[in-house]
Design an enzyme around this catalytic site. Structure first.
Site, short mmCIF file in Angstrom:
data_model
loop_
_atom_site.label_atom_id
_atom_site.label_comp_id
_atom_site.label_asym_id
_atom_site.label_seq_id
_atom_site.Cartn_x
_atom_site.Cartn_y
_atom_site.Cartn_z
CG PHE A 378 -1.65 -1.30 1.42
CD1 PHE A 378 -2.31 -1.95 0.38
CD2 PHE A 378 -1.62 -1.92 2.65
CE1 PHE A 378 -2.92 -3.18 0.57
CE2 PHE A 378 -2.23 -3.15 2.86
CZ PHE A 378 -2.88 -3.78 1.81
CB CYS A 379 2.26 3.58 -1.52
SG CYS A 379 2.18 3.22 -3.28
CB ALA A 380 2.41 2.49 3.89
#
Length: 456
Positions: A378-380
């Protein structure tokens, strides 16, 4: 209603109807045969556009014109529309009178703009829990990355300790999310802002996941800047906002050099040019702006305000309770959380399923049930790997219906929803999770270009 003092609304049923959104009647094919109405449960990535926003854009489209540069009627109309959109966004965010609203392409663009405007030798403090959009732009600054806190109080204490050790005479900026794009949990923004200001630092709020779900008041939260994206706020792609204090933006070189950002340009005898840049928001809006995008964002702000955030928040909490209660009945499901089950949150829930690769599970939800969720990091990446307790260097793979003995899922599944989500979609999702865990997938899947897809 602020991020720090959101109260629990006791509701046994949905308090208002979902807002009409584009795509609500779209049907998709199932690999097992037939079609089903698509359940869009990936709002945290991009929320569907509100029907009202789309109608407003369509009504304006015949009057399309370039702003700030034309004497004709359509140009004048478009200019008024564009500048009134700026005022609408400022009201939506409860900005201070002296604040600027700059239209950008996205939250990522907004934070990169601010990063370009940092004073020399600025120190930036950011938690490892941030989305990459707010974790990565500060490469030209001195960055202190803070460990993931396990309570809101620990988040404030961690920041205070870090700020206490900085050079008190140099500029500093704290970057923090309002709501996690992984866990949905609300962060103590007002308290973090108070800690930042007590130590002479400024703070920027990444409101990409907060603004679509809760009212955001720049004054009440006492943040210096706020950034968000139109495509998460029920507007079409390609628009974003950076709003807040004007001084750093006014003193910085323009984010882009070109027409619109310049007030006057004169050629020197040596062949170079002298430029006098605008001091308004136009300084960082060079080129022909995305007028339709700005208008769409303003339309979404108006629509959410008129719908009433109290009702929208109450309804979303009702949906959150339904999803969490349903997942809790499946022992194989583990919901990811930083602050614990009782933490206030928005409609973003990430989880893993024992015995399943997350990519395979998400693919089966789509192919066999017509339910769109997201899987991955999740781009995290730092946050998800911290929550999963996995090796940060490991890479997850798509494939087998069952994980190898002792294997941990190296990515997660995220379900997210909002103002346009019907009750039936979340109920269908919970039922599908229960059925997949109990019975397994009905289809065979393979890896293609790093994604899990139905085998043909």
């Amino acid at each position: 209603m602020s991020v720090s003092t959101v109260s629990t609304v006791a509701a046994d049923q949905s308090v208002c109807a979902p807002l009409p959104v584009l795509g609500r009647d779209v049907t998709v094919p199932l690999v097992t045969g037939g079609e089903v109405t698509y359940a869009a449960l990936d709002y945290a990535a991009s929320a569907p556009a509100l029907q009202r926003v789309w109608d407003d854009v369509a009504a304006y489209a015949p009057y399309y014109g370039s702003v700030h540069r034309g004497a004709g009627y359509l140009s004048q109309l478009s200019t008024d529309l564009f500048e009134n959109a700026r005022k609408t966004v400022a009201q939506f965010l409860d900005c201070r009178a002296e604040d600027q609203v700059v239209f950008t392409r996205s939250t990522t663009d907004s934070l990169n703009l601010l990063a370009r405007a940092l004073p020399a030798d600025c120190q930036v403090f950011v938690f490892e829990t941030e989305h990459h959009a707010s974790l990565l732009p500060w490469r030209d600054a001195r960055v202190t990355c803070l460990d993931a806190p396990r309570t809101p109080e620990r988040a404030v204490a961690t920041l205070e300790r870090a700020l206490a050790g900085r050079d008190p005479h140099g500029p500093a900026l704290v970057c923090v999310t309002g709501a996690s794009n992984v866990t949905g949990e609300l962060w103590p923004v007002r308290e973090l802002a108070a800690a930042a200001h007590a130590h002479g630092a400024r703070i920027v709020l990444d409101a990409a996941q907060l603004a679509p779900h809760h009212p955001v008041s720049v004054r009440d939260l006492d943040v210096d800047w706020v950034a968000f994206s139109g495509h998460k706020l029920y507007a079409p792609f390609g628009s974003g906002v950076l709003a807040g204090r004007a001084d750093w933006l006014r003193e910085a070189e323009p984010y882009l050099a070109g027409g619109g950002a310049s007030r006057t340009v004169a050629r020197r005898a040596d062949g170079s040019v002298d430029v006098n840049w605008h001091e308004s928001a136009a300084r960082h809006e060079a080129g022909s702006p995305n007028v339709i995008g700005a208008y769409a964002v303003a339309s979404a702000c108006t629509a959410l305000t008129e719908a009433g955030f109290d009702d929208l928040v109450a309804r979303e909490r009702y949906l959150i309770r339904r999803v969490r209660a349903g997942l809790a009945e499946v022992p194989e499901v583990r919901v990811l959380s930083l602050f614990g089950d009782d933490a206030p949150r928005v409609g973003v829930i990430s989880f893993v399923v024992a015995g399943w690769n997350s990519s395979h599970f998400a693919a089966a939800l789509s192919a066999e049930y017509g339910i769109g969720v997201r899987d991955g990091l999740f781009c995290a990446h730092p946050l998800v790997r911290t929550l999963l307790g996995g090796d940060p260097q490991s890479q997850g793979e798509c494939g087998a219906p069952e994980a190898a003995p002792g294997e941990k899922s190296l990515n997660a599944i995220r379900v997210s929803f909002g103002a346009g989500t019907p009750d039936e979609h979340v109920d269908r999702f919970v039922a599908a999770v229960r059925e997949l865990v109990r019975d397994g997938a009905k289809w065979t899947y393979r890896t293609e270009d790093g994604r899990c897809v139905p085998a043909v």
